[in-house]
Design an enzyme around this catalytic site. Structure first.
Site: not given
Lengths: 167, 167
Positions: B7, B68, B141
């Site tokens: 992330d 992502e 996170d």
């Protein structure tokens, strides 16, 4: 002193090495552009930029790397794509333990043309003159990179370089 | 199969390794977050992310890296900063010759909570349950990174993984 200018882009990343000769005049060492193919995956494209920049740094041993600051991009998608290439370029400089100087686009254009709103063709024309190149660079990315390097030379001479920005 | 979820963030970059155990149940191998200090120069921060991710990939040998997709950022300045970290993360995966899978934030949230608009706390809560963690991750996170890895596991099981995106 030898400066490597890098003009990051998502399709073409220009580079240009500039040094001062014995007469303290600016001289281009080499310049060109790295072409990234859209058909390649993003991770592969980033590997190409990184390995080419690392090889150029190793071959031409610059004292410093100069890049443009990015304040505005057309939109956040463009900015993200540009950021990915820029991150890899800055990583290459850091891996080679080279200091990084950043300059606003306006400062770069002013340094070579005296006009902060000069377009890429004007920048290429002035870079060709200032470096007494036999012919204009093949790409505008390469002339932009040389302009960034020239900008750093000017700032070094006037003592107002911006090194290792926190940005 | 072992998946590394990343992330990316400008201050904290979360990571999480997830694998399937002998009973085909999901298990967290390790997770955490890399903290970048604002006082460090940008090139140095990028070096920290890159070297830490490379070390984690070497230590935990994932089969694939999942990240992502980024469609929207608050603004182009934020997108540029995020892009720089993301570029370095993707470079680390490519350097380790690991395939990269990208998932939309909505797909990641749906995979762990069944709800595409789930907030980070909900994601953390569900990740803790799904992986039967003794305690929630220290940072959001890290839980986001584990959620990305879980999302990839689900997509692999249903055969609709998006690998090596051209984006």
């Amino acid at each position: 002193m030898r400066v490597m200018g890098i003009d990051c882009g998502t399709e073409w990343t220009g580079y240009g090495f500039v040094e001062t000769d014995a007469q303290c005049e600016l001289r281009a060492v080499t310049h060109g552009a790295i072409h990234l193919l859209k058909r390649d995956s993003l991770p592969h494209r980033l590997t190409v930029v990184y390995s080419r920049l690392m090889a150029l740094m190793a071959e031409h041993s610059p004292d410093v790397v100069a890049v443009e600051e990015v304040f505005h991009a057309a939109n956040s998608k463009t900015a993200l794509k540009l950021g990915q290439v820029r991150g890899v370029a800055l990583l290459a400089a850091a891996t080679c333990k080279l200091p990084v100087a950043e300059y606003a686009p306006l400062a770069v254009k002013s340094a070579v043309s005296g006009y902060g709103m000069a377009d890429k063709r004007q920048v290429q024309f002035m870079v060709t003159r200032l470096l007494r190149l036999a012919a204009p660079t093949e790409t505008l990315d390469a002339s932009d990179a040389l302009a960034i390097a020239i900008c750093h030379m000017h700032h070094e001479q006037t003592g107002i370089a911006q090194r290792d920005s926190r940005r």
